[in-house]
Design a protein around this motif. Structure first.
Motif, mmCIF file in Angstrom:
data_model
loop_
_atom_site.group_PDB
_atom_site.id
_atom_site.type_symbol
_atom_site.label_atom_id
_atom_site.label_comp_id
_atom_site.label_asym_id
_atom_site.label_seq_id
_atom_site.Cartn_x
_atom_site.Cartn_y
_atom_site.Cartn_z
ATOM 1 N N CYS A 36 -0.910 54.448 52.069
ATOM 2 C CA CYS A 36 -2.128 54.385 51.261
ATOM 3 C C CYS A 36 -2.385 55.771 50.687
ATOM 4 O O CYS A 36 -2.590 55.930 49.489
ATOM 5 C CB CYS A 36 -3.308 53.916 52.102
ATOM 6 S SG CYS A 36 -4.791 53.717 51.105
ATOM 7 N N ARG A 65 -6.957 58.539 44.508
ATOM 8 C CA ARG A 65 -7.371 57.218 44.942
ATOM 9 C C ARG A 65 -8.803 56.944 44.541
ATOM 10 O O ARG A 65 -9.629 57.856 44.515
ATOM 11 C CB ARG A 65 -7.244 57.084 46.470
ATOM 12 C CG ARG A 65 -5.834 57.263 46.983
ATOM 13 C CD ARG A 65 -5.739 56.973 48.454
ATOM 14 N NE ARG A 65 -6.246 55.651 48.782
ATOM 15 C CZ ARG A 65 -7.417 55.421 49.348
ATOM 16 N NH1 ARG A 65 -8.201 56.405 49.698
ATOM 17 N NH2 ARG A 65 -7.793 54.191 49.601
ATOM 18 N N HIS A 209 -3.523 45.173 50.581
ATOM 19 C CA HIS A 209 -4.912 45.136 50.109
ATOM 20 C C HIS A 209 -5.409 43.696 50.065
ATOM 21 O O HIS A 209 -6.601 43.446 50.186
ATOM 22 C CB HIS A 209 -5.029 45.804 48.734
ATOM 23 C CG HIS A 209 -4.651 47.253 48.773
ATOM 24 N ND1 HIS A 209 -3.363 47.676 48.578
ATOM 25 C CD2 HIS A 209 -5.377 48.356 49.058
ATOM 26 C CE1 HIS A 209 -3.314 48.990 48.710
ATOM 27 N NE2 HIS A 209 -4.516 49.437 49.014
ATOM 28 N N GLU A 235 1.825 48.597 52.088
ATOM 29 C CA GLU A 235 1.488 49.909 52.641
ATOM 30 C C GLU A 235 2.166 50.090 53.999
ATOM 31 O O GLU A 235 2.033 49.247 54.903
ATOM 32 C CB GLU A 235 -0.029 50.068 52.746
ATOM 33 C CG GLU A 235 -0.619 50.214 51.355
ATOM 34 C CD GLU A 235 -2.029 50.738 51.273
ATOM 35 O OE1 GLU A 235 -2.396 51.223 50.192
ATOM 36 O OE2 GLU A 235 -2.776 50.650 52.270
ATOM 37 N N ASP A 246 -7.113 53.194 54.782
ATOM 38 C CA ASP A 246 -6.594 51.821 54.951
ATOM 39 C C ASP A 246 -5.747 51.654 56.221
ATOM 40 O O ASP A 246 -4.706 50.953 56.213
ATOM 41 C CB ASP A 246 -5.790 51.383 53.707
ATOM 42 C CG ASP A 246 -6.708 51.018 52.532
ATOM 43 O OD1 ASP A 246 -7.933 50.905 52.735
ATOM 44 O OD2 ASP A 246 -6.194 50.837 51.420
ATOM 45 N N GLN A 249 -4.597 48.116 57.596
ATOM 46 C CA GLN A 249 -3.640 47.238 56.908
ATOM 47 C C GLN A 249 -2.228 47.799 56.830
ATOM 48 O O GLN A 249 -1.307 47.084 56.413
ATOM 49 C CB GLN A 249 -4.137 46.911 55.491
ATOM 50 C CG GLN A 249 -4.099 48.102 54.531
ATOM 51 C CD GLN A 249 -4.939 47.878 53.301
ATOM 52 O OE1 GLN A 249 -6.003 47.253 53.367
ATOM 53 N NE2 GLN A 249 -4.500 48.359 52.153
#
Ligand code: PEP
Ligand code: MN
Length: 271
Positions: A36, A65, A209, A235, A246, A249
């Motif tokens: 990420c 980001r 995501h 990711e 993140d 995930q």
């Protein structure tokens, strides 16, 4: 067949002729993998090596980001990381994908030589000035669907890119905000075949995501590929729970290898 994309009682008539006429040059499988956030030279090098060996085509890592809330980790942790990211990719034979957040010349100058491809993040899908600059850039563009974007809004954004001159375009389904409580974002698997019924522009699935949960990444990646996705965005982090963004995930190296093994089996099945 009923063209559901054209069903409208009010509002402008959907208009994306270039999207409909888009002719794919060849079938290519895309695998965009990476962290990420790019955190360090060591981190990005270790990720590049593993994902390249497992069959990734592109290294994608957050350098700039956009986050939902201020105060989250934004932007470049260290300026030298852009070059580290690029070198790590090149040493492993990967193309680089960098998200562009704005079209300020300072931003473009910083990344121009290091971005083989641009990513337009979901929060920028309808930033038409940004789409115009990205489309004019001559670089391949990966366009993510916004969290609430309809198929027409998604393909309308693609039309903006194509009309600005984009020659290499890929779409990415990354999930929507919704009422679901079991996921952070709700991946719309049906968006994949629905888009493919309208256009030959490749569309990828982003199960990272698209769920926000590492335990759902492999099953939803497979669901996306089964639905016809031309590849995936995933990711990956050497120590997912320590990821600076993140973390919930990201998947680890073993899981990524397992995912690619399973995807490769699926890709060999007759369509
Ligand atoms: C990303 O893919 O790096 C990203 C930030 O995703 P999204 O724009 O879909 O939130
Ligand atoms: Mn992320």
């Amino acid at each position: 067949m009923t063209d559901f994309s054209m069903k409208r009682d009010f509002g402008p008539t959907p208009n994306y002729p270039r999207v409909k006429e888009f002719k794919r040059k060849q079938d290519v499988f895309f695998c965009l993998a990476g962290p990420c956030s790019v955190e360090s030279d060591t981190q990005i090098r270790s990720i590049a090596k593993v994902v390249a060996a497992a069959g990734a085509t592109h290294l994608r890592g957050g350098l700039f980001r956009a986050g939902t809330y201020p105060g989250q980790v934004f932007g470049l942790v260290e300026p030298t990381l852009i070059k580290a990211f690029y070198d790590a990719a090149k040493d492993c034979g990967l193309k680089t994908v960098i998200e562009i957040l704005d079209y300020h010349p300072a931003m473009m100058e910083k990344i121009w030589n290091y971005a083989d491809c641009f990513q337009i993040g979901c929060r920028s899908m309808q930033n038409y000035s940004l789409l115009k600059i990205a489309g004019m850039s001559g670089k391949p563009v990966f366009l993510k669907r916004s969290q609430g974007g309809t198929i027409d809004e998604f393909l309308g954004a693609a039309e903006h890119l194509l009309s600005a001159g984009c020659q290499n375009l890929c779409l990415i389904e990354r999930g929507s905000s919704g009422t679901a409580k079991h996921v952070r974002w709700d991946l719309s698997i049906s968006m994949i075949p629905a888009v493919k019924a309208i256009t030959e522009i490749p569309i990828l699935v982003d199960p990272s995501h698209g769920t926000g949960r590492r335990d759902l990444v492999i099953p939803m990646a497979k669901a996306g590929i089964a639905a016809g996705a031309d590849g995936l965005l995933v990711e990956v982090h050497p120590a997912p729970e320590q990821s600076i963004s993140d973390a919930d995930q990201a998947i680890d190296f073993n899981s990524f290898n397992e995912l690619m093994k399973q995807i490769n089996i699926m890709r060999r099945l007759p369509k």
